[in-house]
Every structure is written in C-alpha cells, then in structure tokens.
Design an enzyme around this catalytic site. Structure first.
Site, PDB file in Angstrom:
ATOM      1  N   THR A 103       4.580   2.386   5.461  1.00  0.00           N
ATOM      2  CA  THR A 103       3.192   1.944   5.622  1.00  0.00           C
ATOM      3  C   THR A 103       2.489   2.874   6.603  1.00  0.00           C
ATOM      4  O   THR A 103       3.080   3.236   7.632  1.00  0.00           O
ATOM      5  CB  THR A 103       3.090   0.489   6.134  1.00  0.00           C
ATOM      6  N   ASP A 148       5.182  -5.063   5.896  1.00  0.00           N
ATOM      7  CA  ASP A 148       5.594  -6.416   6.290  1.00  0.00           C
ATOM      8  C   ASP A 148       5.554  -7.430   5.144  1.00  0.00           C
ATOM      9  O   ASP A 148       6.473  -8.238   4.993  1.00  0.00           O
ATOM     10  CB  ASP A 148       4.805  -6.913   7.510  1.00  0.00           C
ATOM     11  N   GLY A 166       0.838  -1.210   0.000  1.00  0.00           N
ATOM     12  CA  GLY A 166       0.000   0.000   0.000  1.00  0.00           C
ATOM     13  C   GLY A 166       0.864   1.248   0.000  1.00  0.00           C
ATOM     14  O   GLY A 166       1.863   1.308   0.718  1.00  0.00           O
ATOM     15  N   ASP A 221       2.808  -0.693  11.882  1.00  0.00           N
ATOM     16  CA  ASP A 221       2.707  -1.997  12.554  1.00  0.00           C
ATOM     17  C   ASP A 221       3.986  -2.822  12.443  1.00  0.00           C
ATOM     18  O   ASP A 221       3.942  -4.040  12.548  1.00  0.00           O
ATOM     19  CB  ASP A 221       1.518  -2.789  11.989  1.00  0.00           C
ATOM     20  N   ARG A 233      -5.492  -2.418   9.112  1.00  0.00           N
ATOM     21  CA  ARG A 233      -6.079  -3.748   8.894  1.00  0.00           C
ATOM     22  C   ARG A 233      -6.052  -4.622  10.141  1.00  0.00           C
ATOM     23  O   ARG A 233      -7.067  -5.066  10.629  1.00  0.00           O
ATOM     24  CB  ARG A 233      -5.303  -4.424   7.766  1.00  0.00           C
ATOM     25  N   ASP A 278       0.220   2.055   8.504  1.00  0.00           N
ATOM     26  CA  ASP A 278      -0.276   1.281   9.661  1.00  0.00           C
ATOM     27  C   ASP A 278       0.615   1.349  10.900  1.00  0.00           C
ATOM     28  O   ASP A 278       0.165   1.039  11.996  1.00  0.00           O
ATOM     29  CB  ASP A 278      -0.455  -0.201   9.278  1.00  0.00           C
ATOM     30  N   ARG A 315       0.502  -4.814  -4.963  1.00  0.00           N
ATOM     31  CA  ARG A 315       0.531  -5.983  -4.086  1.00  0.00           C
ATOM     32  C   ARG A 315       0.627  -7.181  -5.023  1.00  0.00           C
ATOM     33  O   ARG A 315      -0.328  -7.507  -5.718  1.00  0.00           O
ATOM     34  CB  ARG A 315      -0.746  -6.065  -3.245  1.00  0.00           C
TER      35      ARG A 315
HETATM   36  O1  F6P Z   1      -1.505  -1.474   4.884  1.00  0.00           O
HETATM   37  C1  F6P Z   1      -2.020  -0.216   4.633  1.00  0.00           C
HETATM   38  C2  F6P Z   1      -3.512  -0.286   4.411  1.00  0.00           C
HETATM   39  O2  F6P Z   1      -3.965   1.020   4.093  1.00  0.00           O
HETATM   40  C3  F6P Z   1      -4.332  -0.876   5.560  1.00  0.00           C
HETATM   41  O3  F6P Z   1      -4.564   0.038   6.601  1.00  0.00           O
HETATM   42  C4  F6P Z   1      -5.572  -1.290   4.832  1.00  0.00           C
HETATM   43  O4  F6P Z   1      -6.239  -2.307   5.518  1.00  0.00           O
HETATM   44  C5  F6P Z   1      -5.035  -1.788   3.523  1.00  0.00           C
HETATM   45  O5  F6P Z   1      -3.804  -1.136   3.310  1.00  0.00           O
HETATM   46  C6  F6P Z   1      -5.925  -1.562   2.334  1.00  0.00           C
HETATM   47  O6  F6P Z   1      -5.287  -2.088   1.229  1.00  0.00           O
HETATM   48  P1  F6P Z   1      -5.764  -1.884  -0.276  1.00  0.00           P
HETATM   49  O7  F6P Z   1      -5.556  -0.449  -0.637  1.00  0.00           O
HETATM   50  O8  F6P Z   1      -4.912  -2.794  -1.075  1.00  0.00           O
HETATM   51  O9  F6P Z   1      -7.219  -2.236  -0.290  1.00  0.00           O
END
Ligand code: F6P
Length: 322
Positions: A126, A103, A11, A130, A172, A128, A72
């Site tokens: 990121t 991660d 992301g 995390d 997430r 997050d 991704r």
């Molecule tokens: O990991 C970053 C994040 O924004 C999370 O907070 C969220 O759950 C996820 O990516 C959403 O991913 P995508 O944009 O691929 O739907």
C-alpha cells in the site's frame, strides 16, 4: 504444503509486481505449485484462479500496477461470501495463500483463517505506509518520489508567479506520504490527519514569511487532513487573506509508475519471506521490515495498532522552511 495461491488486493501499489514475482519464483524454487487469484478477493469468489509459472513473471519487476489485477471486494465483508471463496480455494486444493495488500485485505485474510482454517501470510502492499509493525510498505517510496517530482515542477511555476500552492497528496487516514513529501520538498506547511494544524496557524506563518521576503509557498496536505480537503483550505485562506491559493490534487498519479529500487528490494524480500513463512506453518501474519530485518507481525497488530505519522518530520520541515 503443495500448492499455494497468491493475490494482490486493495489499492494497487508500485512494487506489487516485484513482490508477486518473488512469491512465484520462491515457491517454484521450493517445489510448490502457485496459482494466481485475479482481481483480489473478487477473483477468489468468481473463481478467476489459474496456475502461474516462473516464466509468467518475466519482465514485470520494473512495472507499476499489478499484472494479477486487484480490487476492493465489498462482498468479502460478509461471511457467506467468504465461505463461497473458501470453497473455491479448497476445490482447487490450495493449501495456503499469500495476500499482497493493505489493512482491509488483511482483515479479510484473518477471517479466512478464523472461519475456514485457510492459512494466509501477507506482504504489505500500500502506498499509504499505514501498517503497524513495518517501517515501510511496498509502494510508499515510489509514491513519495512521484509526488516529490510533481511538486518540484510546481515550485518552478509557484516561484515564477510568486504564488501560494496547496498540493494534496494521498493518504486516506494517514499523513505518512504528506510528512515525507513535505520535508523532502521544503514545504512551508504540512497538514496531516493526525496533527492539529489550523488554517489560522498556517495563514499566520505564510503572512510572516511574506514579511520576511518569501514570495512563493507550498502547503502539502494529506487528503484525510482535518480542516478539510485542499479546495476548502484554499477557500479558507482566500477568505482570511485575499490570497488566491492555487490547488493541485496529485491523486492517482501517486499509485502508478515504475517502482523505485527500494520498493523493488523490499517487495522481493517480503514476497520471498511470505512463502517461506507459509511453508513453516505460519498464518495470520504479515511480513514486515524493521531496521532492515524481516519479521512476522500478527495481522491483528498490523491492522489495529496505530502507526503514527512522524511528528519529527513535520517539525523539522517547519523549522527549515523559514
Ligand atoms: O490506500 C491507498 C489509497 O491510494 C489511499 O491513499 C486513497 O485514499 C485510496 O487508496 C483511494 O482509493 P481508490 O483508488 O479506490 O479510490
């Protein structure tokens, strides 16, 4: 080491461009060539790899998103695809890689070293926050501030109508954004995946607050929180109390926008340190920041150890809200 590659992966996060700029310009200053790998690991597989110059990095430090694009890449979970990607890198004489991501991206990086001896150093990008071994990740501060400015606006309308709002923030599997935003916006309740708050407890608190004269309230919930996503929470509250809670899911707005000063600074420091770590022969590590000092953290620790959401922040926001 003569030529390195750089990619942004997973992301996107505000500050990835600032980090990329630091990687390219540090590498150039140290006499290295830098090649940009577009669209994360997908670009490694599809050979979307091109030389980058210092001037290509002009005027990007303030921009959200990533000029290299990201992705991704599910194929990268399979060894046969990783072998193809490694071949592409070797064919271009790329001696090491800086990976700006989270991660999942770092797990891919670990496999590149384990299976193909391609050294990778990571910079934690990121929203997050995390990753274990770093106080902050690139993009977290901007995401918190973006959510905060949206909630400040929601407060105005919540207050005008004496309403209860449930605001869902990203994260997430982690409640870092929720706990910071909850404390900073004066939330009446914060739900995170790691903290056992129940709908009953939240309802009791809201009703108690109403008795004390509080007319509007904001509940901040992380998208991964346990009792269910924001709409489920609103429905549970409606069933118990009849209160028509409004729901606002902030979503991807938190991933964009111009990075804060703090994100630009950590991104610049981490990106530059990642190149120096590669030159020193390091691999399988992420550049983290603890107590304002840079350090190398093994990918294995960064990705496998749990970085706990600050319970103190949630406790304090509970204390101050009533
Ligand atoms: O990991 C970053 C994040 O924004 C999370 O907070 C969220 O759950 C996820 O990516 C959403 O991913 P995508 O944009 O691929 O739907």
């Amino acid at each position: 080491m003569k030529r390195i590659g750089v990619l942004t992966s997973g992301g996107d996060a505000p500050g990835m461009n600032a980090c990329l700029r630091a990687v390219v310009r540090t590498a150039k200053a140290r006499g290295l060539e830098v090649w940009g790998i577009e669209k994360g690991y997908t670009g490694m597989l599809e050979d979307l790899i091109r030389p980058l110059e210092a001037r290509d990095m002009a005027n990007i430090i303030q921009r959200g998103g990533t000029v290299l694009k990201t992705g991704r890449c599910l194929e990268f979970l399979k060894p046969e695809y990783r072998a193809q990607a490694a071949e592409k890198l070797k064919a271009k004489n790329i001696d090491g890689v800086v990976c700006i991501g989270g991660d999942g991206s770092f797990r891919g990086a670990m496999a590149l070293w384990r299976e193909h001896q391609i050294p990778v150093v990571g910079a934690p990008g990121t929203i997050d926050n995390d990753l274990f071994g770093t106080d902050v990740t690139i993009g977290f501060d901007t995401a918190v501030n973006t959510a905060l400015s949206a909630i400040d606006k929601i407060r105005d309308t919540a207050d005008s109508h004496d309403r209860l709002f449930i605001v869902e923030v990203m994260g997430r599997n982690s409640g870092h954004i929720a706990s910071y935003v909850g404390l900073a916006c004066g939330a009446e309740e914060v739900f995170t995946p790691e903290i056992n708050t129940t709908v009953d407890k939240a309802v009791d608190k809201i009703l108690e607050a109403q008795k004390k004269g509080k007319k509007s309230s904001i509940i901040v919930t992380a998208e991964g929180q346990k009792p269910g996503r924001a709409y489920d929470l609103a429905e549970a509250i409606r069933k118990k109390t009849g209160i028509d809670a409004k729901v606002c899911i902030l979503g991807h707005i938190q991933r964009g926008g111009s990075p804060t000063a703090s994100d630009r600074i950590i991104a610049s420091r981490m990106g530059s340190a990642a190149v120096d770590a590669l030159i020193k022969g390091e691999h399988d590590v992420m550049i983290g920041i603890e107590k304002n000092d840079l350090r190398s953290v093994p990918f294995e620790l960064a990705t496998q150890r749990d970085k706990k959401t600050s319970l103190d922040f949630v406790k304090l926001s509970n204390l101050l809200a009533f």
